[in-house]
Design a protein around this motif. Structure first.
Motif, PDB file in Angstrom:
ATOM      1  N   ILE A 192      -9.709 -11.879  -1.002  1.00 13.86           N
ATOM      2  CA  ILE A 192      -9.047 -10.614  -0.701  1.00 13.86           C
ATOM      3  C   ILE A 192      -9.908  -9.849   0.295  1.00 13.86           C
ATOM      4  O   ILE A 192     -11.109  -9.653   0.069  1.00 13.86           O
ATOM      5  N   ILE A 193      -9.288  -9.436   1.372  1.00 13.79           N
ATOM      6  CA  ILE A 193      -9.959  -8.595   2.361  1.00 13.79           C
ATOM      7  C   ILE A 193      -9.561  -7.163   2.040  1.00 13.79           C
ATOM      8  O   ILE A 193      -8.414  -6.769   2.203  1.00 13.79           O
TER       9      ILE A 193
ATOM     10  N   ARG B   4      -7.546 -15.790  12.335  1.00 15.26           N
ATOM     11  CA  ARG B   4      -6.979 -16.947  13.020  1.00 15.26           C
ATOM     12  C   ARG B   4      -8.053 -17.706  13.812  1.00 15.26           C
ATOM     13  O   ARG B   4      -8.054 -18.927  13.882  1.00 15.26           O
ATOM     14  N   GLN B   5      -8.978 -16.957  14.425  1.00 17.93           N
ATOM     15  CA  GLN B   5     -10.026 -17.583  15.235  1.00 17.93           C
ATOM     16  C   GLN B   5     -11.042 -18.323  14.382  1.00 17.93           C
ATOM     17  O   GLN B   5     -11.667 -19.271  14.850  1.00 17.93           O
TER      18      GLN B   5
ATOM     19  N   GLY C 285      -6.610   1.799   2.462  1.00 22.70           N
ATOM     20  CA  GLY C 285      -6.669   3.004   3.295  1.00 22.70           C
ATOM     21  C   GLY C 285      -6.283   2.738   4.748  1.00 22.70           C
ATOM     22  O   GLY C 285      -5.889   3.649   5.460  1.00 22.70           O
ATOM     23  N   GLU C 286      -6.391   1.494   5.191  1.00 20.25           N
ATOM     24  CA  GLU C 286      -6.072   1.150   6.577  1.00 20.25           C
ATOM     25  C   GLU C 286      -4.555   1.115   6.771  1.00 20.25           C
ATOM     26  O   GLU C 286      -3.844   0.402   6.069  1.00 20.25           O
ATOM     27  N   THR C 287      -4.073   1.902   7.723  1.00 19.65           N
ATOM     28  CA  THR C 287      -2.633   1.943   8.013  1.00 19.65           C
ATOM     29  C   THR C 287      -2.330   1.711   9.493  1.00 19.65           C
ATOM     30  O   THR C 287      -1.182   1.843   9.919  1.00 19.65           O
ATOM     31  N   SER C 288      -3.331   1.334  10.258  1.00 19.97           N
ATOM     32  CA  SER C 288      -3.160   1.124  11.695  1.00 19.97           C
ATOM     33  C   SER C 288      -2.706  -0.311  11.973  1.00 19.97           C
ATOM     34  O   SER C 288      -3.402  -1.270  11.621  1.00 19.97           O
ATOM     35  N   ILE C 289      -1.553  -0.440  12.612  1.00 23.36           N
ATOM     36  CA  ILE C 289      -1.039  -1.749  12.992  1.00 23.36           C
ATOM     37  C   ILE C 289      -2.037  -2.461  13.905  1.00 23.36           C
ATOM     38  O   ILE C 289      -2.290  -3.655  13.740  1.00 23.36           O
TER      39      ILE C 289
ATOM     40  N   ILE D 168      -7.661  -7.719  12.639  1.00 22.34           N
ATOM     41  CA  ILE D 168      -8.151  -8.462  11.463  1.00 22.34           C
ATOM     42  C   ILE D 168      -7.500  -9.845  11.420  1.00 22.34           C
ATOM     43  O   ILE D 168      -8.176 -10.857  11.196  1.00 22.34           O
ATOM     44  N   ILE D 169      -6.208  -9.893  11.640  1.00 20.51           N
ATOM     45  CA  ILE D 169      -5.470 -11.165  11.596  1.00 20.51           C
ATOM     46  C   ILE D 169      -5.920 -12.084  12.727  1.00 20.51           C
ATOM     47  O   ILE D 169      -6.122 -13.287  12.511  1.00 20.51           O
TER      48      ILE D 169
END
Length: 162
Positions: free
Chosen positions: A139-140, A159-160, A144-148, A154-155
């Motif tokens: 789990i990351i 992926r990298q 509180g983070e709501t910024s697209i 992060i994604i």
């Protein structure tokens, strides 16, 4: 649950109905996103390019039935090995905090999430299901983070590194 809690839960469903909302993306992805109580974030992700990078996006409002559902959903899809926990935690229920406690500590013999400060962190999942969940995913914690754009970053990083 006791009778009073059952009645209160039923009243909540009648007075404040909340639809089950999940959005499916790439079935080959290993990433799930949980937006906690941030319903607008959930909808925004479903309409953004993020949905093409993740297997599923959903919300988590309760520290009991919601976590039961999340654990069962994730363990039924063995491809999912990462959950990004984001959005605002549910006031009162603290479902995000309870999910993190379950992940770290498990549950006791009474099915209570160990270390949870939620009002009713009692689950119906089995110890085996919890153990599988704990082994299967990381789990990351981005509560509180709501910024697209932050979530996209992060994604992309995930992926990298795969």
């Amino acid at each position: 649950m006791n009778l009073i809690e059952d009645i209160a839960g039923e009243l909540c469903r009648i007075i404040l109905p909340i639809e089950e909302e999940v959005f499916f993306g790439d079935s080959k992805s290993n990433i799930a996103v949980c937006t906690l109580s941030s319903m607008n974030l959930l909808k925004d992700i479903s309409k953004s390019s993020i949905i093409k990078e993740v297997a599923i996006v959903g919300r988590l409002l309760s520290e009991n039935k919601g976590i039961d559902s999340l654990v069962r959903s994730v363990t039924s899809n063995e491809k999912i090995d990462t959950i990004i926990l984001c959005g605002k935690d549910t006031l009162g229920h603290k479902s995000g905090d309870s999910l993190l406690c379950l992940y770290k500590n498990g549950m006791d013999v009474n099915h209570m999430i160990i270390g949870s400060s939620s009002p009713h962190p009692v689950l119906t999942v089995t110890k085996n299901e919890v153990s599988k969940f704990q082994r299967q995913v990381k789990i990351i914690n981005k509560i509180g983070e709501t910024s697209i754009s932050q979530l996209k970053s992060i994604i992309e990083t995930l992926r990298q590194t795969q």
